[in-house]
Write an enzyme that holds these catalytic residues in place. Structure first.
Site, PDB file in Angstrom:
ATOM      1  N   GLU A  15      -6.539   8.979   1.974  1.00 50.47           N
ATOM      2  CA  GLU A  15      -7.710   8.630   1.166  1.00 50.47           C
ATOM      3  C   GLU A  15      -8.583   7.574   1.838  1.00 50.47           C
ATOM      4  O   GLU A  15      -9.640   7.210   1.321  1.00 50.47           O
ATOM      5  CB  GLU A  15      -7.255   8.084  -0.195  1.00 50.47           C
ATOM      6  CG  GLU A  15      -6.401   9.028  -1.009  1.00 50.47           C
ATOM      7  CD  GLU A  15      -5.835   8.358  -2.247  1.00 50.47           C
ATOM      8  OE1 GLU A  15      -6.154   7.159  -2.465  1.00 50.47           O
ATOM      9  OE2 GLU A  15      -5.096   9.010  -2.999  1.00 50.47           O
ATOM     10  N   PHE A  16      -8.142   7.068   2.987  1.00 51.96           N
ATOM     11  CA  PHE A  16      -8.757   5.894   3.605  1.00 51.96           C
ATOM     12  C   PHE A  16     -10.258   6.051   3.837  1.00 51.96           C
ATOM     13  O   PHE A  16     -11.064   5.214   3.425  1.00 51.96           O
ATOM     14  CB  PHE A  16      -8.048   5.606   4.927  1.00 51.96           C
ATOM     15  CG  PHE A  16      -8.602   4.435   5.694  1.00 51.96           C
ATOM     16  CD1 PHE A  16      -8.180   3.149   5.401  1.00 51.96           C
ATOM     17  CD2 PHE A  16      -9.542   4.615   6.697  1.00 51.96           C
ATOM     18  CE1 PHE A  16      -8.689   2.061   6.099  1.00 51.96           C
ATOM     19  CE2 PHE A  16     -10.053   3.541   7.400  1.00 51.96           C
ATOM     20  CZ  PHE A  16      -9.623   2.264   7.096  1.00 51.96           C
ATOM     21  N   ARG A  69      -1.988  -2.387  -6.053  1.00 49.11           N
ATOM     22  CA  ARG A  69      -2.739  -3.062  -7.110  1.00 49.11           C
ATOM     23  C   ARG A  69      -2.634  -2.364  -8.456  1.00 49.11           C
ATOM     24  O   ARG A  69      -2.729  -3.006  -9.494  1.00 49.11           O
ATOM     25  CB  ARG A  69      -4.213  -3.160  -6.717  1.00 49.11           C
ATOM     26  CG  ARG A  69      -4.487  -4.109  -5.567  1.00 49.11           C
ATOM     27  CD  ARG A  69      -5.966  -4.145  -5.233  1.00 49.11           C
ATOM     28  NE  ARG A  69      -6.454  -2.837  -4.810  1.00 49.11           N
ATOM     29  CZ  ARG A  69      -7.721  -2.551  -4.595  1.00 49.11           C
ATOM     30  NH1 ARG A  69      -8.657  -3.479  -4.797  1.00 49.11           N
ATOM     31  NH2 ARG A  69      -8.081  -1.346  -4.191  1.00 49.11           N
ATOM     32  N   GLY A  72       0.823  -1.197   0.000  1.00 44.30           N
ATOM     33  CA  GLY A  72       0.000   0.000   0.000  1.00 44.30           C
ATOM     34  C   GLY A  72       0.858   1.248   0.000  1.00 44.30           C
ATOM     35  O   GLY A  72       0.547   2.240   0.665  1.00 44.30           O
ATOM     36  N   TYR A  95     -12.968  -4.894  11.303  1.00 49.82           N
ATOM     37  CA  TYR A  95     -11.814  -4.013  11.133  1.00 49.82           C
ATOM     38  C   TYR A  95     -11.067  -3.840  12.454  1.00 49.82           C
ATOM     39  O   TYR A  95      -9.846  -4.020  12.528  1.00 49.82           O
ATOM     40  CB  TYR A  95     -12.257  -2.653  10.589  1.00 49.82           C
ATOM     41  CG  TYR A  95     -11.113  -1.695  10.393  1.00 49.82           C
ATOM     42  CD1 TYR A  95     -10.297  -1.778   9.276  1.00 49.82           C
ATOM     43  CD2 TYR A  95     -10.833  -0.709  11.340  1.00 49.82           C
ATOM     44  CE1 TYR A  95      -9.221  -0.906   9.092  1.00 49.82           C
ATOM     45  CE2 TYR A  95      -9.769   0.160  11.174  1.00 49.82           C
ATOM     46  CZ  TYR A  95      -8.975   0.060  10.045  1.00 49.82           C
ATOM     47  OH  TYR A  95      -7.912   0.919   9.887  1.00 49.82           O
TER      48      TYR A  95
END
Length: 254
Positions: free
Chosen positions: A184-185, A33, A8, A148
């Site tokens: 940006e999470f 990705r 990431g 989470y």
């Protein structure tokens, strides 16, 4: 020359780690990705001082993606000195409103991938007598709320256990537990944050600076920001049942 692999690594806290390492002259391996974004960020990092930036497109939800990163970490001819398990996402919904498949994807990225990548990286680090692993957890690890938070609690416990197990090897392990951070999470997870007061927000660069300082100090857990140090310390003295009820009554924010 120190080599760091960051999952990431093209945005948020992962990108802040990459920027810091680039300025220190590290060789970098970025895992994400999106190949196009990897290439763009790699060029930026070379401009900051990274002598070499390797890009590794991989989706850590998949066995193939995890295996590709594991193979790179285990390559004895190209040793990796620093692993940052940062990749992650939130579903932005309560457990009862998501699918089991989505919950499993979350666990693949937050639990299975860090475990496997760390397992691949450690033998070489231990043999060389140096290295470090940072697992990016969250202050959510201290609040019982959904998958989470449970995954972040696992990352915290896993890192603390590793730190103890690795004592005397020259290899360090640490959990990084940031609070609300400008990345940006939340936007990606469609999590509403407008009601979060300004004093609760951290900058990604500040989080990374504190993390690396705490790693140098040999701490097994880093909680950046005095406000979060107070909150996480206080949470240890609040009965778990009370924390659960309070958590349930609040809208999910991290």
């Amino acid at each position: 020359m120190t080599t760091a692999l960051i999952t990431g690594g093209t945005a948020g806290i992962g990108k802040a780690f990459a920027d810091s390492f680039a300025r220190s002259g590290y060789h970098l391996i970025l895992v994400a990705r999106n190949p196009e974004r990897l290439d763009t960020v790699a060029e930026e990092l070379r401009g900051l001082g990274a002598p070499e930036v390797e890009t590794l497109p991989a989706d850590l939800v998949t066995e193939e993606g995890r295996a590709a990163v594991e193979a790179r970490l285990a390559d004895a001819d190209r040793p990796v000195d620093f692993l940052v398990n940062n990749a992650g996402f939130d579903l932005g919904k309560a457990f009862t409103k998501t699918s089991a498949e989505d919950e499993e994807r979350l666990l693949d990225v937050h639990v299975l991938a860090p475990m496997r990548l760390t397992h691949a990286a450690l033998p070489g680090m231990i043999a060389r007598g140096r290295g470090a692993v940072i697992n990016v957890a969250s202050v959510a690890a201290f609040v019982p709320r959904g998958t989470y938070s449970a995954a972040k609690a696992w990352a915290l416990s896993f890192s603390e256990s590793l730190a103890a197990e690795l004592r005397g090897t020259g290899v360090r392990a640490m959990a990084l537990c940031p609070g609300f951070t400008h990345t940006e999470f939340h936007q990606r997870a469609d999590i509403e944050t407008t009601s979060v007061p300004g004093w609760m927000w951290l900058d990604a660069e500040y989080v990374v600076e504190n993390a690396l300082r705490d790693l140098r100090r040999g701490l097994p857990v880093s909680v950046p920001g005095p406000q979060y140090k107070v909150l996480t310390a206080a949470s240890r003295y609040v009965p778990r049942g009370v924390r659960t009820r309070v958590s349930r009554s609040m809208s999910k924010r991290w």
